[in-house]
Enzyme design. Structure first.
Site, PDB file in Angstrom:
ATOM      1  N   GLY A  10     -12.811   7.026 -28.005  1.00  0.00           N
ATOM      2  CA  GLY A  10     -12.834   7.848 -26.796  1.00  0.00           C
ATOM      3  C   GLY A  10     -13.159   9.302 -27.152  1.00  0.00           C
ATOM      4  N   TYR A 123      -2.235   7.944 -11.318  1.00  0.00           N
ATOM      5  CA  TYR A 123      -2.452   8.175 -12.757  1.00  0.00           C
ATOM      6  C   TYR A 123      -1.247   8.890 -13.362  1.00  0.00           C
ATOM      7  CZ  TYR A 123      -4.395  10.654 -16.858  1.00  0.00           C
ATOM      8  OH  TYR A 123      -4.603  11.192 -18.110  1.00  0.00           O
TER       9      TYR A 123
HETATM   10  N1  LIG Z   1      -9.763  13.882 -20.344  1.00  0.00           N
HETATM   11  C1  LIG Z   1      -8.835  14.765 -19.925  1.00  0.00           C
HETATM   12  O1  LIG Z   1      -9.154  15.795 -19.306  1.00  0.00           O
HETATM   13  C2  LIG Z   1      -7.368  14.522 -20.211  1.00  0.00           C
HETATM   14  C3  LIG Z   1      -6.444  15.433 -19.693  1.00  0.00           C
HETATM   15  C4  LIG Z   1      -5.069  15.231 -19.973  1.00  0.00           C
HETATM   16  C5  LIG Z   1      -4.684  14.171 -20.778  1.00  0.00           C
HETATM   17  N2  LIG Z   1      -5.611  13.283 -21.246  1.00  0.00           N
HETATM   18  C6  LIG Z   1      -5.148  12.173 -22.076  1.00  0.00           C
HETATM   19  O2  LIG Z   1      -5.788  12.294 -23.351  1.00  0.00           O
HETATM   20  C7  LIG Z   1      -5.981  11.002 -23.927  1.00  0.00           C
HETATM   21  C8  LIG Z   1      -7.421  10.876 -24.378  1.00  0.00           C
HETATM   22  O3  LIG Z   1      -8.266  11.088 -23.258  1.00  0.00           O
HETATM   23  P1  LIG Z   1      -9.852  10.960 -23.372  1.00  0.00           P
HETATM   24  O4  LIG Z   1     -10.422  11.806 -22.289  1.00  0.00           O
HETATM   25  O5  LIG Z   1     -10.293  11.127 -24.774  1.00  0.00           O
HETATM   26  O6  LIG Z   1     -10.025   9.438 -22.948  1.00  0.00           O
HETATM   27  P2  LIG Z   1     -11.294   8.482 -22.976  1.00  0.00           P
HETATM   28  O7  LIG Z   1     -12.478   9.172 -23.533  1.00  0.00           O
HETATM   29  O8  LIG Z   1     -11.373   7.865 -21.617  1.00  0.00           O
HETATM   30  O9  LIG Z   1     -10.852   7.376 -24.036  1.00  0.00           O
HETATM   31  C9  LIG Z   1      -9.812   6.502 -23.750  1.00  0.00           C
HETATM   32  C10 LIG Z   1      -9.979   5.301 -24.643  1.00  0.00           C
HETATM   33  O10 LIG Z   1      -8.935   4.379 -24.293  1.00  0.00           O
HETATM   34  C11 LIG Z   1      -9.394   3.121 -24.658  1.00  0.00           C
HETATM   35  N3  LIG Z   1      -8.716   2.089 -23.892  1.00  0.00           N
HETATM   36  C12 LIG Z   1      -8.703   1.897 -22.547  1.00  0.00           C
HETATM   37  N4  LIG Z   1      -7.976   0.801 -22.246  1.00  0.00           N
HETATM   38  C13 LIG Z   1      -7.507   0.310 -23.424  1.00  0.00           C
HETATM   39  C14 LIG Z   1      -6.705  -0.789 -23.777  1.00  0.00           C
HETATM   40  N5  LIG Z   1      -6.221  -1.641 -22.848  1.00  0.00           N
HETATM   41  N6  LIG Z   1      -6.410  -1.002 -25.078  1.00  0.00           N
HETATM   42  C15 LIG Z   1      -6.899  -0.179 -26.031  1.00  0.00           C
HETATM   43  N7  LIG Z   1      -7.691   0.877 -25.770  1.00  0.00           N
HETATM   44  C16 LIG Z   1      -7.987   1.119 -24.471  1.00  0.00           C
HETATM   45  C17 LIG Z   1     -10.885   3.099 -24.401  1.00  0.00           C
HETATM   46  O11 LIG Z   1     -11.425   2.325 -25.447  1.00  0.00           O
HETATM   47  P3  LIG Z   1     -12.667   1.303 -25.250  1.00  0.00           P
HETATM   48  O12 LIG Z   1     -13.817   2.148 -24.833  1.00  0.00           O
HETATM   49  O13 LIG Z   1     -12.816   0.681 -26.595  1.00  0.00           O
HETATM   50  O14 LIG Z   1     -12.279   0.333 -24.160  1.00  0.00           O
HETATM   51  C18 LIG Z   1     -11.290   4.566 -24.485  1.00  0.00           C
HETATM   52  O15 LIG Z   1     -12.117   4.818 -25.604  1.00  0.00           O
HETATM   53  C19 LIG Z   1      -5.529  10.007 -22.859  1.00  0.00           C
HETATM   54  O16 LIG Z   1      -4.198   9.621 -23.135  1.00  0.00           O
HETATM   55  C20 LIG Z   1      -5.538  10.805 -21.570  1.00  0.00           C
HETATM   56  O17 LIG Z   1      -4.598  10.302 -20.644  1.00  0.00           O
HETATM   57  C21 LIG Z   1      -6.941  13.435 -20.986  1.00  0.00           C
END
Ligand SMILES: NC(=O)c1ccc[n+]([C@@H]2O[C@H](COP(=O)([O-])OP(=O)(O)OC[C@H]3O[C@@H](n4cnc5c(N)ncnc54)[C@H](OP(=O)(O)O)[C@@H]3O)[C@@H](O)[C@H]2O)c1
Length: 281
Positions: A10, A123
């Protein structure tokens, strides 16, 4: 140390894996195909043998979660609990990434790590449930809340605004939500520092310093890109309705060394993106 990163492909996970490699650490990245965190068996088959597991896996589609809360819960709450349980069973240090959406966004001073959760979106509810499950299962786990992430390895606000800048003369951007834009690479460095520093389990906040609205953030993206920030017009949340409610105030208080002012970190990110695009370093 041997690190395992779930959600390792991710946006955040990819930067963490890159940085760990640069620091000479041993690291394995897994996506949902290799380790589906919803399955305890899958997590048990993957986590053993590591010193640290960072759970970067999540259901991150904030608006879709409003109509698919059970599915989001199975990843963000059940999945997080599965990783916490197996980490506790195997003596593996766990780091979990959480979000500002566990708060109600109604405050007018930064949310401290011990502020009560009060999520307003599906969420946010699923992420808050994940936090509770981890605290109950594995009190030694580090729960790192972050917000407004951007980075080189996933769709994000900075990329979208830079694309729209090439397609439109002017942009209307929400000017009544405050937050802390945070580079995934800075969050990765913070996570590594917490683990290497042997930090106590519990809540930590990993966001840039300062605060800005989405409109102000976009104007700075334009300014740093050499475009006229006057092309960015303010609008209200009411004028730009979304399925999931957005927190009006998402500023997190910091208990540790800061990640740096958001403006400076955005400039560093854009500089790195330029250097990468031109093949430099
Ligand atoms: N983006 C933001 O602005 C933001 C803000 C606050 C907090 N966060 C938190 O930061 C963290 C990282 O966010 P991000 O933006 O980097 O997320 P992201 O790019 O959407 O990546 C999330 C990853 O989770 C994996 N995933 C989804 N379902 C899964 C499952 N059942 N089992 C195993 N892996 C699974 C996906 O892998 P696959 O592609 O292999 O399915 C994806 O690569 C998350 O916890 C998010 O809640 C994000």
């Amino acid at each position: 140390m041997r690190w395992l990163v779930t959600g390792g492909r991710g946006m955040f996970g990819t930067d963490l894996v890159e940085l760990l490699h640069e620091c000479g650490q041993e690291v394995v990245a897994v996506g949902s195909a290799e380790c589906d965190i919803r399955s305890l068996d899958s997590v048990r088959a993957t986590v053993d043998g590591f010193d640290v597991v960072v759970n970067g896996a999540a259901w991150t589609a904030v608006d879709d979660a409003e109509t698919h809360e059970a599915e989001a819960f199975s990843v963000n709450a059940v999945g997080a609990r599965n990783v916490a349980l197996v980490a506790a069973e195997t003596g593996t240090r766990m780091v979990h990434i959480s979000t500002d959406y566990v708060f109600d966004g109604q405050a007018c001073a930064p949310y401290e790590p011990d502020h009560p959760q009060n999520p307003r979106s599906a969420y946010g509810r699923t992420k808050a449930a994940g936090e509770w499950a981890i605290r109950a299962t594995n009190p030694d786990a580090l729960i790192v809340r972050t917000a407004w992430l951007y980075g080189a390895h996933g769709p994000n606000f900075v990329t979208t605004m830079r694309r729209l800048a090439g397609e439109r003369d002017t942009l209307s951007v929400v000017d009544d939500q405050l937050g802390q834009p945070t580079w995934t690479r800075d969050l990765a460095a913070y996570v590594i520092a917490l683990v290497e520093g042997g930090e106590q389990g519990g809540y930590h906040h990993g966001t840039s310093d300062g605060q800005v609205t989405w409109c102000g953030f976009t104007r700075e993206i334009f300014r740093l890109s050499g475009w006229d920030p006057g092309r960015v017009q303010p609008c209200t949340t009411r004028e730009f309705p979304r399925p999931a409610p957005r927190p009006a105030y998402s500023v997190l208080g910091h208990d540790h060394a800061s990640l740096g002012p958001w403006e400076e970190r955005l400039a560093a990110y854009l500089e790195r993106a330029r250097a990468t695009a031109t093949g430099g370093r």
